[in-house]
Each structure stands twice: as structure tokens, then as C-alpha cells.
Design an enzyme around this catalytic site. Structure first.
Site, PDB file in Angstrom:
ATOM      1  CB  SER A  76      -0.963   0.079   1.131  1.00 39.46           C
ATOM      2  OG  SER A  76      -0.242  -0.324   2.284  1.00 39.46           O
ATOM      3  CG  HIS A 116      -0.827  -5.510   2.199  1.00 43.53           C
ATOM      4  ND1 HIS A 116      -0.028  -5.076   3.192  1.00 43.53           N
ATOM      5  CD2 HIS A 116      -0.771  -4.024   1.367  1.00 43.53           C
ATOM      6  CE1 HIS A 116       0.311  -3.813   3.173  1.00 43.53           C
ATOM      7  NE2 HIS A 116      -0.054  -3.259   2.430  1.00 43.53           N
ATOM      8  CG  HIS A 148       5.943  -8.799   8.006  1.00 47.13           C
ATOM      9  ND1 HIS A 148       6.854  -8.148   7.513  1.00 47.13           N
ATOM     10  CD2 HIS A 148       4.595  -8.294   7.953  1.00 47.13           C
ATOM     11  CE1 HIS A 148       6.355  -6.949   7.426  1.00 47.13           C
ATOM     12  NE2 HIS A 148       5.124  -6.971   7.735  1.00 47.13           N
ATOM     13  NE  ARG A 178       2.316  -3.550  12.411  1.00 46.39           N
ATOM     14  CZ  ARG A 178       2.154  -3.677  11.113  1.00 46.39           C
ATOM     15  NH1 ARG A 178       1.670  -2.957  10.136  1.00 46.39           N
ATOM     16  NH2 ARG A 178       2.562  -4.937  10.331  1.00 46.39           N
ATOM     17  CG  ASP A 216      -3.267  -8.046   9.018  1.00 41.22           C
ATOM     18  OD1 ASP A 216      -4.039  -6.955   9.134  1.00 41.22           O
ATOM     19  OD2 ASP A 216      -2.745  -8.345   7.762  1.00 41.22           O
TER      20      ASP A 216
HETATM   21  N1  CMX Z   1       1.110 -19.858   6.314  1.00 42.24           N
HETATM   22  C1  CMX Z   1       1.722 -20.745   5.476  1.00 42.24           C
HETATM   23  N2  CMX Z   1       2.734 -20.783   4.462  1.00 42.24           N
HETATM   24  C2  CMX Z   1       3.443 -19.372   4.466  1.00 42.24           C
HETATM   25  C3  CMX Z   1       3.108 -18.360   5.696  1.00 42.24           C
HETATM   26  C4  CMX Z   1       1.895 -18.661   6.504  1.00 42.24           C
HETATM   27  N3  CMX Z   1       1.354 -17.932   7.016  1.00 42.24           N
HETATM   28  N4  CMX Z   1       3.684 -17.398   5.467  1.00 42.24           N
HETATM   29  C5  CMX Z   1       4.819 -17.658   4.554  1.00 42.24           C
HETATM   30  N5  CMX Z   1       4.575 -18.993   4.040  1.00 42.24           N
HETATM   31  C6  CMX Z   1       5.183 -19.689   2.884  1.00 42.24           C
HETATM   32  C7  CMX Z   1       5.179 -18.641   1.657  1.00 42.24           C
HETATM   33  O1  CMX Z   1       3.752 -18.983   1.015  1.00 42.24           O
HETATM   34  C8  CMX Z   1       6.208 -19.324   0.964  1.00 42.24           C
HETATM   35  O2  CMX Z   1       5.646 -20.469   0.236  1.00 42.24           O
HETATM   36  P1  CMX Z   1       6.000 -20.830  -1.357  1.00 42.24           P
HETATM   37  O3  CMX Z   1       7.679 -21.098  -1.040  1.00 42.24           O
HETATM   38  O4  CMX Z   1       5.526 -22.095  -1.493  1.00 42.24           O
HETATM   39  O5  CMX Z   1       5.619 -19.952  -2.282  1.00 42.24           O
HETATM   40  C9  CMX Z   1       7.224 -19.700   1.817  1.00 42.24           C
HETATM   41  O6  CMX Z   1       6.519 -19.746   3.066  1.00 42.24           O
HETATM   42  C10 CMX Z   1       8.324 -18.385   1.980  1.00 42.24           C
HETATM   43  O7  CMX Z   1       7.617 -17.398   2.354  1.00 42.24           O
HETATM   44  P2  CMX Z   1       8.401 -16.125   3.161  1.00 42.24           P
HETATM   45  O8  CMX Z   1       9.538 -15.725   2.436  1.00 42.24           O
HETATM   46  O9  CMX Z   1       8.571 -16.229   4.364  1.00 42.24           O
HETATM   47  O10 CMX Z   1       7.157 -14.964   3.105  1.00 42.24           O
HETATM   48  P3  CMX Z   1       7.059 -13.696   1.982  1.00 42.24           P
HETATM   49  O11 CMX Z   1       8.035 -12.701   1.985  1.00 42.24           O
HETATM   50  O12 CMX Z   1       6.968 -14.512   0.163  1.00 42.24           O
HETATM   51  O13 CMX Z   1       5.439 -13.655   2.213  1.00 42.24           O
HETATM   52  C11 CMX Z   1       3.576 -12.837   3.291  1.00 42.24           C
HETATM   53  C12 CMX Z   1       4.993 -12.766   3.422  1.00 42.24           C
HETATM   54  C13 CMX Z   1       3.144 -11.981   4.622  1.00 42.24           C
HETATM   55  C14 CMX Z   1       2.635 -12.420   2.359  1.00 42.24           C
HETATM   56  C15 CMX Z   1       3.290 -14.492   3.844  1.00 42.24           C
HETATM   57  O14 CMX Z   1       3.969 -14.595   5.138  1.00 42.24           O
HETATM   58  C16 CMX Z   1       1.873 -14.851   3.964  1.00 42.24           C
HETATM   59  O15 CMX Z   1       1.187 -15.223   3.005  1.00 42.24           O
HETATM   60  N6  CMX Z   1       1.354 -14.819   5.373  1.00 42.24           N
HETATM   61  C17 CMX Z   1      -0.136 -14.860   5.297  1.00 42.24           C
HETATM   62  C18 CMX Z   1      -0.978 -13.640   4.992  1.00 42.24           C
HETATM   63  C19 CMX Z   1      -0.650 -12.501   5.816  1.00 42.24           C
HETATM   64  O16 CMX Z   1      -0.721 -12.610   7.073  1.00 42.24           O
HETATM   65  N7  CMX Z   1      -0.363 -11.297   5.307  1.00 42.24           N
HETATM   66  C20 CMX Z   1      -0.460 -10.045   6.065  1.00 42.24           C
HETATM   67  C21 CMX Z   1       0.959  -9.617   6.188  1.00 42.24           C
HETATM   68  C22 CMX Z   1       0.889  -8.227   6.876  1.00 42.24           C
HETATM   69  C23 CMX Z   1       0.329  -7.064   6.109  1.00 42.24           C
HETATM   70  O17 CMX Z   1       1.043  -6.677   5.002  1.00 42.24           O
HETATM   71  O18 CMX Z   1      -0.677  -6.422   6.227  1.00 42.24           O
END
Ligand code: CMX
Length: 434
Positions: free
Chosen positions: A240, A270, A316, A325, A371
């Protein structure tokens, strides 16, 4: 106006610092971009500059150098309130100094003067199909206010570059002043039979939002202030903030830029994760007819992962520890309603899920982000319509991104234009390296 005067006084030295860095040290290498960074969403490439907030992977967010507990302690509060004025936070983000109570109230008063939402916005919102997502409505409302942009008007009349930021500040105050009423209107229109509640003149920005939502418990005003403070900024690389900055860098005004940022916030990876997260908690609650045992919860988490889904609210891109937070909201819940079922469940997830994610071994950060808990607090107050939650995040987020937009214009940050390569070029680089 106080904000303009304060920023104006600081500007010459900030501009000088940026100019000096560019001119004398422009060739200093601060990072080498790798192929995996180019392919992997530009992770950790240090190529954005903001002095408004910084996210340390372990410590989490600092706003202008202050942690969340420091901020809550230092920002001025209304007598009897537990949480600070949000106007004080906006002053702090914009000016970089902790405001006095009078200065915080001055921002609150600026907001009051500028808070009238034009009637066509409500008419437009009402004309949309009933199934429209609240984030679509919210982003549309922000964009539809663009007709009022001072920056766009003055730019076309030949505004000097050095003064761009003043028009951005004017627009930012005009926009942020209206957000609580727009957000609460969307909530009441969608879920409360269209019965909107008018703002009250004597309430501050955060408490007015709580009032217009129609939640009567007086502690909801404090939760709203807390929520609207902690979601405001998270440095510049998140979707964002970056989308707002990118669009603003083309000299698009604050309405165009923040509407773009909100469209990014609406993504499930996000801001939408807060709605997904409460949905996940409700699925657990429904399946086990209440708060389950830890073993049952652990199994549910594994089932989610095994079905190829993420556990919302965990992980994250930058953080590697519990998000402060999350902690601030957990403390609020523990103080005010430790026995509320949905809050207890969110806290149990905090115990159970991180070890599961560690055992699965994929997520780099197994800890909760902002979140993971916010929805459980809203749920306690009866705000159960979870597809509205990202709008609240978006009301707060526009404080941070608009403060950044003012400074981006003040320092003349240029249009963004990273360079792309072809896959064949990357392959050639890889072959050279071999
Ligand atoms: N549950 C399951 N798997 C997860 C995970 C979770 N909560 N968080 C990360 N992973 C997985 C990723 O999907 C990724 O899998 P692949 O290799 O199969 O693609 C792997 O772990 C590595 O990811 P990462 O490097 O740890 O995380 P990223 O930087 O790529 O992504 C984020 C970060 C937030 C998108 C991810 O942790 C996620 O999808 N979390 C759940 C959604 C969430 O809570 N989003 C809100 C974030 C805060 C915000 O921006 O508001």
C-alpha cells in the site's frame, strides 16, 4: 497553519542533505541486486527513502524513532482517555516532533473544519450493487474526491516545484479529515440497514469514528484510537505504501495515489489478511463448537497448510519476530476482555501456530503480524462483519502514506522508473558467473 509552518522551517536542511548525498556520494554502492531479488519481488533491495518510519526485522516498527509503547506514552491524550489523539500522531508523522496537547488539538480542529463529505459521495456509494466489497467502495470514495484536489488545480495553474508539498499537505488534510465518516458510512450502509450516524462536533477523529460505527461501549473509542495509530505506517516497501508512492511519483495527486494504495491493501496477502484471519478463527470456532483444545487447533492448522493455504495473520516479508502491533492489541484485549472467546482463541493460535510453521519449514517468519489479532478485538465489540476490517486498516494507512507523499514532494523525490531485464539477459549473467 501549524503543520505547514513546522515543515517549512525544516525543509532547507532536509533538501540540502538529500542534494549533498546525491551529488557527492551518488556512486556509493549500498546494495548489489541478485537474480533472486530481481525475480523475487525485490525483497530487501534498499532503494526507497523515508524518515517517517522504519521496520527492524527483530524489533519491528519505529515511528520517527519511537516504538509503539513509547509513542502511546508520549503522544498527548484527551483527559480520561487511555489512547492518544490520532491528530497528535499525524502531527508527529508529518513534523517529526512530539506535539504538545494544544498542537495535537490544532490538527484535530483542522480535521473538523475539513470533514464535510460532499453529498455526491454518499449518492455514489448507495448506487453500487449490494454485493460490492467494502474496500471497493472505500477506494472509489477516495478516488471520487479527486475533483477537489488543490494540487491538481494549482499544478495546472503553474504551481512552483518548491511549493508542491504545500498543496499535497492541503489535499492530505482535506482527505484524511473525511475518512472516518466515509468508512463508518460504508459500514452502516452495508450492514446496518443504511442507518448512518452523523459525526459529533465535540469528539476527536478516533472517537468520532467509534461513535459513527454505532458501538456504544466507551472503550471502543480507545481501541479505535489505538487501531488507527498502529496501522498508519510500516516504512515504504509494503504494497500500500509503495503503490501510493509510485503513483504519487508521477505527480498524481493524493486522491489518485492513495486510491491506488488502497487497491493494494485490498489484496489477501496484505491488508485483506485481517478479514481472512477472522474468517479462519470463525472456521475453527464453528468446527469445534467453541474454543478448541490446543491439540485440535494444531491439527486444524496442519489441515490448512496441507490443503495448500496460508495461515492468515502469520509470517511477514520483513519481520522475524512477533509484530509489536500484534502485541499492542494483545495487551489491550488482555486488559479489557481477557475472557472473550474470539480473543482467547486468537491468543491460543499465537501459542500453537508458530511451532507448526517452524516444523513445516517454509515461512521465514513464523510469528504473528498485525492482522492476526485485530479482528478478534473488533469481534468482541460486535463489529463482526469481517469483510469491513480492511477499510479500518485503510483509514489508518492513509495517514502514513499521505505524510510520506507530502515529504516526497517536499524533497522533490523523482518519478519511479526501475529497470527490467529479459529472462535471457538473466541467463546470460548466470552463465557468466558460472
Ligand atoms: N502460512 C503458510 N505458509 C506461509 C506463511 C503462512 N502464514 N507465510 C509464509 N508462508 C510460505 C510462503 O507462502 C512461501 O511458500 P512458497 O515457497 O510455497 O511460495 C514460503 O513460506 C516462504 O515465504 P516467506 O519468504 O516467508 O514470506 P513472503 O515474504 O514471501 O510473504 C507474507 C510474506 C506476509 C505474504 C506471507 O507470510 C503470507 O502469505 N502470510 C499470510 C498472509 C498474511 O498474514 N498477510 C499479512 C501481512 C501483513 C500485511 O501486509 O498486512
Amino acid at each position: 497553519m501549524i503543520l505547514a509552518d513546522k515543515i517549512s522551517a525544516q525543509l532547507p536542511s532536509w533538501r540540502e542533505r538529500t542534494k549533498k548525498l546525491n551529488k557527492e556520494f551518488g556512486e556509493v554502492v549500498i546494495d548489489k541486486v541478485t537474480i533472486s531479488q530481481a525475480l523475487g519481488g525485490m525483497r530487501n533491495i534498499k532503494s526507497l527513502v523515508t524518515d517517517i518510519s522504519y521496520v527492524d526485522p527483530v524489533e519491528g516498527i519505529r515511528f520517527r524513532g519511537y516504538t509503539i509503547p513509547e509513542l502511546i506514552n508520549k503522544l498527548p491524550k484527551l483527559r480520561g482517555a487511555e489512547m492518544p489523539y490520532v491528530g497528535g500522531l499525524y502531527y508527529f508523522l508529518l513534523v517529526g516532533e512530539v506535539p504538545t496537547r494544544a498542537q495535537a488539538v490544532e490538527v484535530e480542529n483542522e480535521w473538523k473544519k475539513r470533514s464535510k463529505v460532499p453529498a455526491y459521495i454518499f449518492k455514489m456509494l448507495k448506487s453500487m450493487p449490494a454485493e460490492t466489497h467494502p474496500m471497493t467502495l472505500y477506494s472509489m470514495a477516495v478516488l471520487a474526491l479527486q475533483t477537489q484536489s488543490e494540487f491538481a488545480r494549482q499544478y495546472h495553474e503553474g504551481l512552483k516545484k518548491d511549493d508542491f508539498w504545500l498543496a499535497m499537505l492541503e489535499d492530505s488534510l482535506n482527505l484524511t479529515a473525511k475518512l472516518p465518516e466515509i468508512g463508518a458510512y460504508i459500514y452502516r450502509m452495508k450492514y446496518k440497514g443504511g442507518k448512518a450516524i452523523k459525526p459529533k462536533k465535540n469528539l476527536d477523529w478516533g472517537a468520532n469514528f467509534a461513535h459513527m460505527m454505532g458501538v456504544e461501549d466507551p472503550t471502543y473509542a480507545d481501541l479505535s484510537r489505538l487501531y488507527l495509530i498502529i496501522h498508519s505506517d510500516h516504512e515504504s516497501g509494503n504494497v500500500s505504501a509503495h503503490a501510493t508512492h509510485l503513483v504519487g511519483s508521477a505527480l498524481s495527486d493524493i486522491y489518485y495515489a492513495t486510491s491506488a494504495g488502497l487497491n493494494g491493501l485490498a489484496g489477501p496477502l496484505h491488508g485483506l489478511a485481517n478479514q481472512e484471519c477472522l474468517g479462519w478463527l470463525l472456521d475453527v470456532y464453528k468446527k469445534f463448537n467453541g474454543v478448541p483444545s490446543k491439540d485440535e487447533l494444531r491439527q486444524f492448522a496442519w489441515d490448512t497448510l496441507n490443503s495448500g493455504q496460508v495461515i492468515p495473520g502469520y509470517g511477514h516479508a520483513v519481520l522475524r519476530k512477533t509484530d509489536p502491533r500484534f502485541t499492542a492489541q494483545a495487551e489491550f484485549g488482555s486488559k479489557h476482555f481477557p475472557n472473550s472467546d474470539m480473543f482467547r482463541l486468537a491468543m491460543m493460535v499465537y501459542e500453537v501456530v508458530p511451532p507448526v510453521l517452524v516444523e513445516q519449514g517454509k515461512a521465514k517468519d513464523p510469528w504473528p503480524n498485525v492482522d492476526a489479532i485485530s479482528g478478534s478485538l473488533q469481534y468482541h465489540y460486535g463489529v463482526k462483519e469481517f469483510d469491513f476490517y480492511t477499510v479500518m486498516f485503510g483509514i489508518s494507512r492513509l495517514l502514513g502514506v499521505s505524510a510520506n507523499a507530502v515529504w516526497a514532494r517536499a524533497l522533490g523525490q523523482p518519478i519511479e522508473r526501475p529497470k527490467s531485464l529479459t529472462t535471457a539477459m538473466l541467463e546470460a549473467e548466470a552463465a557468466k558467473a558460472k
